[in-house]
Design an enzyme around this catalytic site. Sequence first.
Site, mmCIF file in Angstrom:
data_model
loop_
_atom_site.group_PDB
_atom_site.id
_atom_site.type_symbol
_atom_site.label_atom_id
_atom_site.label_comp_id
_atom_site.label_asym_id
_atom_site.label_seq_id
_atom_site.Cartn_x
_atom_site.Cartn_y
_atom_site.Cartn_z
ATOM 1 N N ARG A 127 -9.570 -57.822 -50.336
ATOM 2 C CA ARG A 127 -9.841 -57.598 -51.757
ATOM 3 C C ARG A 127 -11.340 -57.507 -52.037
ATOM 4 O O ARG A 127 -12.139 -58.224 -51.448
ATOM 5 C CB ARG A 127 -9.245 -58.722 -52.622
ATOM 6 C CG ARG A 127 -7.741 -58.695 -52.696
ATOM 7 C CD ARG A 127 -7.183 -59.460 -53.865
ATOM 8 N NE ARG A 127 -7.650 -60.826 -53.980
ATOM 9 C CZ ARG A 127 -7.038 -61.751 -54.718
ATOM 10 N NH1 ARG A 127 -5.938 -61.440 -55.377
ATOM 11 N NH2 ARG A 127 -7.497 -62.979 -54.789
ATOM 12 N N ARG A 160 -15.004 -62.089 -53.363
ATOM 13 C CA ARG A 160 -15.065 -63.394 -53.996
ATOM 14 C C ARG A 160 -15.049 -64.496 -52.944
ATOM 15 O O ARG A 160 -14.455 -64.342 -51.871
ATOM 16 C CB ARG A 160 -13.869 -63.587 -54.948
ATOM 17 C CG ARG A 160 -13.906 -62.681 -56.146
ATOM 18 C CD ARG A 160 -12.893 -63.057 -57.221
ATOM 19 N NE ARG A 160 -11.709 -63.747 -56.768
ATOM 20 C CZ ARG A 160 -10.484 -63.453 -57.173
ATOM 21 N NH1 ARG A 160 -10.277 -62.452 -58.003
ATOM 22 N NH2 ARG A 160 -9.449 -64.155 -56.768
#
Length: 218
Positions: A127, A160
Amino acid sequence: MNVILLGAPGSGKGTQAQPLAARYKTPHISTGDIFRQEMENASPLGLKVQEYVNSGRLAPDELVLEVMTTRLSQPDCLKGFLLDGFPRTVNQAESLDGYLTNAKRPLDKVLYLSLSESEVIRRLSSRRQCQKCGKVYNILTQPPKTADVCDIDGGKLYQRDDDHPETIEKRLRVFNDLTEPLIAYYHGLDLLETIKADRPIADVAKDIITILDGLPRG
C-alpha cells in the site's frame, strides 16, 4: 440495518464498506479513519493513538469506545450503520451491545472477512498513500499511472509506518490473539457469517450483498 465488518488489516473491509454504504444508504464508520483524522489534526486523542500505531499495538478499549459511541449517537446513524473493524475485543463487543440494547438498536449481522497472514502482509506492504489528498494505492493491484505520484493531485506517495512488514506482523499477532474469542462471541449470538476474502473484490461483494439483502427490513 446495523452491521459489523470484521477482518484483519488488509482483508478488504474498507474496500467493501464504501460501496455497501452507498447501496444501503448507511453510514460507513471506520475507527481507523476517525483515528487517522485525529492524528493528522495532532489532537490530544490523535497523539495518544499515534503511540499505539507506531508500536503496532491496538488502542485501549476505553479510548476506542469513547470515540465510537459518540459517533453512533449522531443523527445519521439512527437508522443504521456499517462498522468497519470495530469492535476488536470481547470487552468492546459487550460494551457495544450494552449501548445498542439501551438505544433499542440491536445488531443485525457480523461479517468476518477471512484472510491468511501471508496475504495480509503482501497486501499491506504494497500500500502507498498520497501525502496531499490521502488516496490509497496498491502497487500490485491498483498502482498509480506514474510511480510514486498520485493520479489526482500529483502528490508524493509514501508508505505508512503501520504498513511496514515488521509492524504488520506485530499488528497481526495482537489481532489474532483478540479475534478468536471475538468470533466465538458473535458465533454464540448467532450473528456471525464468515466470508473468504482471498478472492476478487466483486466475488466477495456478491456474497456480502446476498447476506445483507436477506436481512429483514424494519
